[in-house]
Design a protein around this motif. Structure first.
Motif, mmCIF file in Angstrom:
data_model
loop_
_atom_site.group_PDB
_atom_site.id
_atom_site.type_symbol
_atom_site.label_atom_id
_atom_site.label_comp_id
_atom_site.label_asym_id
_atom_site.label_seq_id
_atom_site.Cartn_x
_atom_site.Cartn_y
_atom_site.Cartn_z
ATOM 1 N N GLY A 182 -0.147 0.254 -3.008
ATOM 2 C CA GLY A 182 -1.044 -0.176 -4.061
ATOM 3 C C GLY A 182 -0.341 -0.907 -5.177
ATOM 4 O O GLY A 182 0.897 -0.967 -5.235
ATOM 5 N N GLY A 183 -1.147 -1.477 -6.090
ATOM 6 C CA GLY A 183 -0.584 -2.195 -7.216
ATOM 7 C C GLY A 183 0.035 -3.521 -6.840
ATOM 8 O O GLY A 183 0.930 -4.016 -7.530
ATOM 9 N N VAL A 184 -0.437 -4.129 -5.757
ATOM 10 C CA VAL A 184 0.119 -5.395 -5.276
ATOM 11 C C VAL A 184 -0.860 -6.523 -5.588
ATOM 12 O O VAL A 184 -2.077 -6.343 -5.487
ATOM 13 C CB VAL A 184 0.387 -5.336 -3.758
ATOM 14 N N SER A 185 -0.356 -7.687 -5.953
ATOM 15 C CA SER A 185 -1.199 -8.843 -6.220
ATOM 16 C C SER A 185 -0.610 -10.069 -5.532
ATOM 17 O O SER A 185 0.498 -10.026 -5.002
ATOM 18 C CB SER A 185 -1.323 -9.091 -7.728
ATOM 19 N N GLY A 186 -1.383 -11.156 -5.546
ATOM 20 C CA GLY A 186 -0.879 -12.394 -4.971
ATOM 21 C C GLY A 186 -1.431 -12.688 -3.599
ATOM 22 O O GLY A 186 -2.464 -12.147 -3.182
ATOM 23 N N ASP A 187 -0.733 -13.552 -2.861
ATOM 24 C CA ASP A 187 -1.170 -14.019 -1.557
ATOM 25 C C ASP A 187 -1.109 -12.894 -0.519
ATOM 26 O O ASP A 187 -0.097 -12.200 -0.408
ATOM 27 C CB ASP A 187 -0.278 -15.184 -1.119
ATOM 28 N N ALA A 188 -2.188 -12.726 0.247
ATOM 29 C CA ALA A 188 -2.261 -11.629 1.216
ATOM 30 C C ALA A 188 -1.247 -11.800 2.337
ATOM 31 O O ALA A 188 -0.544 -10.838 2.706
ATOM 32 C CB ALA A 188 -3.676 -11.551 1.793
ATOM 33 N N ASP A 189 -1.140 -12.995 2.894
ATOM 34 C CA ASP A 189 -0.200 -13.233 3.997
ATOM 35 C C ASP A 189 1.242 -12.989 3.553
ATOM 36 O O ASP A 189 2.039 -12.400 4.289
ATOM 37 C CB ASP A 189 -0.331 -14.668 4.514
ATOM 38 N N GLU A 190 1.571 -13.429 2.348
ATOM 39 C CA GLU A 190 2.927 -13.243 1.838
ATOM 40 C C GLU A 190 3.240 -11.764 1.610
ATOM 41 O O GLU A 190 4.376 -11.315 1.825
ATOM 42 C CB GLU A 190 3.111 -14.025 0.539
ATOM 43 N N ALA A 191 2.254 -10.993 1.171
ATOM 44 C CA ALA A 191 2.462 -9.568 0.951
ATOM 45 C C ALA A 191 2.766 -8.854 2.266
ATOM 46 O O ALA A 191 3.645 -7.991 2.338
ATOM 47 C CB ALA A 191 1.238 -8.951 0.289
ATOM 48 N N VAL A 192 2.038 -9.201 3.326
ATOM 49 C CA VAL A 192 2.289 -8.592 4.639
ATOM 50 C C VAL A 192 3.680 -8.974 5.137
ATOM 51 O O VAL A 192 4.425 -8.131 5.654
ATOM 52 C CB VAL A 192 1.211 -9.021 5.654
ATOM 53 N N ALA A 193 4.069 -10.239 4.967
ATOM 54 C CA ALA A 193 5.403 -10.675 5.376
ATOM 55 C C ALA A 193 6.480 -9.913 4.611
ATOM 56 O O ALA A 193 7.496 -9.488 5.193
ATOM 57 C CB ALA A 193 5.555 -12.179 5.150
ATOM 58 N N ALA A 194 6.251 -9.698 3.308
ATOM 59 C CA ALA A 194 7.215 -8.949 2.497
ATOM 60 C C ALA A 194 7.313 -7.501 2.947
ATOM 61 O O ALA A 194 8.400 -6.917 2.987
ATOM 62 C CB ALA A 194 6.816 -9.026 1.024
ATOM 63 N N LEU A 195 6.172 -6.908 3.303
ATOM 64 C CA LEU A 195 6.190 -5.534 3.787
ATOM 65 C C LEU A 195 7.011 -5.417 5.069
ATOM 66 O O LEU A 195 7.811 -4.477 5.225
ATOM 67 C CB LEU A 195 4.753 -5.059 4.038
ATOM 68 N N LEU A 196 6.838 -6.363 5.974
ATOM 69 C CA LEU A 196 7.578 -6.323 7.247
ATOM 70 C C LEU A 196 9.074 -6.529 7.049
ATOM 71 O O LEU A 196 9.885 -6.100 7.879
ATOM 72 C CB LEU A 196 7.018 -7.377 8.204
ATOM 73 N N GLU A 197 9.442 -7.175 5.928
ATOM 74 C CA GLU A 197 10.861 -7.389 5.607
ATOM 75 C C GLU A 197 11.405 -6.320 4.661
ATOM 76 O O GLU A 197 12.522 -6.433 4.168
ATOM 77 C CB GLU A 197 11.036 -8.767 4.972
ATOM 78 N N ASN A 198 10.576 -5.276 4.397
ATOM 79 C CA ASN A 198 10.947 -4.207 3.470
ATOM 80 C C ASN A 198 11.253 -4.739 2.073
ATOM 81 O O ASN A 198 12.126 -4.224 1.362
ATOM 82 C CB ASN A 198 12.155 -3.424 4.000
ATOM 83 N N LYS A 199 10.528 -5.794 1.657
ATOM 84 C CA LYS A 199 10.741 -6.405 0.354
ATOM 85 C C LYS A 199 9.487 -6.348 -0.526
ATOM 86 O O LYS A 199 9.459 -6.970 -1.590
ATOM 87 C CB LYS A 199 11.178 -7.864 0.516
ATOM 88 N N LEU A 200 8.471 -5.632 -0.101
ATOM 89 C CA LEU A 200 7.224 -5.602 -0.857
ATOM 90 C C LEU A 200 7.372 -4.779 -2.130
ATOM 91 O O LEU A 200 7.818 -3.631 -2.100
ATOM 92 C CB LEU A 200 6.100 -5.016 0.000
ATOM 93 N N SER A 201 7.002 -5.365 -3.258
ATOM 94 C CA SER A 201 6.993 -4.659 -4.533
ATOM 95 C C SER A 201 5.622 -4.027 -4.731
ATOM 96 O O SER A 201 4.610 -4.727 -4.754
ATOM 97 C CB SER A 201 7.288 -5.637 -5.676
ATOM 98 N N TYR A 202 5.577 -2.712 -4.870
ATOM 99 C CA TYR A 202 4.310 -2.011 -5.013
ATOM 100 C C TYR A 202 4.471 -0.809 -5.932
ATOM 101 O O TYR A 202 5.588 -0.427 -6.297
ATOM 102 C CB TYR A 202 3.779 -1.564 -3.647
ATOM 103 N N ASN A 203 3.374 -0.211 -6.305
ATOM 104 C CA ASN A 203 3.366 0.939 -7.209
ATOM 105 C C ASN A 203 2.825 2.153 -6.468
ATOM 106 O O ASN A 203 1.625 2.224 -6.210
ATOM 107 C CB ASN A 203 2.503 0.632 -8.431
ATOM 108 N N PRO A 204 3.655 3.117 -6.109
ATOM 109 C CA PRO A 204 3.182 4.284 -5.353
ATOM 110 C C PRO A 204 2.241 5.185 -6.145
ATOM 111 O O PRO A 204 1.550 6.020 -5.569
ATOM 112 C CB PRO A 204 4.477 5.024 -4.996
ATOM 113 N N ASP A 205 2.186 5.010 -7.467
ATOM 114 C CA ASP A 205 1.348 5.867 -8.309
ATOM 115 C C ASP A 205 0.173 5.112 -8.925
ATOM 116 O O ASP A 205 -0.406 5.557 -9.917
ATOM 117 C CB ASP A 205 2.179 6.478 -9.439
#
Length: 255
Positions: free
Chosen positions: A202-225
């Motif tokens: 959660g707490g993620v903004s911006g382009d959806a495709d880029e967020a998924v790519a970042a997650l797969l590269e373990n680079k996604l910035s997010y807020n667990p709380d």
């Protein structure tokens, strides 16, 4: 002139439409309508409350009480007097699946079903015009990505058909989603996702495709709380973490 009868939503038709006693007590059958059988299924078989049953049928709680009482009275008459039971007619409409407010509806589950491979990871993103939609409970669409071997192999946009808040967890569960990327999200929805075994980013903004790519590269910035509460009647919007971070109508706090 009486009030017109509102059609009741029926999600599952009965397997058999007639029952006959071994020793008949009479020739005139007792007739149950489809909405009466549906009410019995929801309350006596699925163990739903009157309120939940009313929501699913699309009628008031008082109407459900009346339908339920009539159905039980007719069944009692058939059992006591040894009469046949026939199921027919009524004022109902067959559920289309997507318009159901409860995740127990088998037609709803079928409506959201998308085949998933044995080694596929499925990621959903709250979606609007290519961007991550910032309030989970009001999202009209999810973009769903299938990942195999660390690469996106397919993606599709799925409408939520008016579902909101906690019910969306049922939609995602029906889609067999493993992880969700979103902006703000309320505590009840977080709990529902956790119970469904869906990992939250959660707490993620911006382009959806880029967020998924970042997650797969373990680079996604997010807020667990991340938390999000909306008070539309007062025109307020607050998103952020338990620590008290707040933001405006745009993105929520990131980790």
């Amino acid at each position: 002139m009486g009030r017109p009868v509102k059609s009741r939503r029926v999600c599952q038709l009965p397997e058999a439409l007639a029952f006959y006693p071994e020793t008949p007590g009479g020739d005139t059958p007792v007739v149950l309508t489809f909405e009466q059988v549906e009410t019995l299924r929801l309350m006596d078989w699925e163990d739903l409350s009157q309120e939940e049953c009313a929501q699913l049928l699309g009628v008031s709680r008082a109407t459900v009480q009346s339908i339920y009482a009539q159905a039980r009275k007719r069944i009692a008459k058939a059992l006591v007097m040894g009469l046949p039971i026939q199921i027919q007619g009524g004022d109902y409409r067959l559920c289309a699946g997507g318009d159901c407010p409860l995740s127990c509806c088998p037609r709803k589950q079928e409506a959201y079903k998308i085949e998933k491979g044995e080694h596929t990871m499925r990621i959903a993103v709250t979606y609007e015009n290519g961007e991550i939609y910032q309030h989970f409970g009001h999202t009209a669409q999810f973009k769903v990505y299938d990942v195999e071997g660390g690469q996106v192999v397919s993606a599709r946009v799925v409408d939520t058909n008016g579902q909101g808040h906690g019910a969306l967890a049922g939609v995602l569960s029906g889609l067999q989603v493993d992880a969700l990327i979103c902006g703000g999200i309320g505590g009840g929805a977080r709990m529902a996702l956790e119970e469904a075994g869906i990992r939250l980013y959660g707490g993620v903004s911006g382009d959806a495709d880029e967020a998924v790519a970042a997650l797969l590269e373990n680079k996604l910035s997010y807020n667990p709380d991340v938390q999000c509460s909306h008070h539309h009647g007062e025109g307020e919007h607050h998103c952020g973490s338990h620590a008290g971070h707040t933001c405006g109508h745009g993105s929520c706090g990131q980790h």
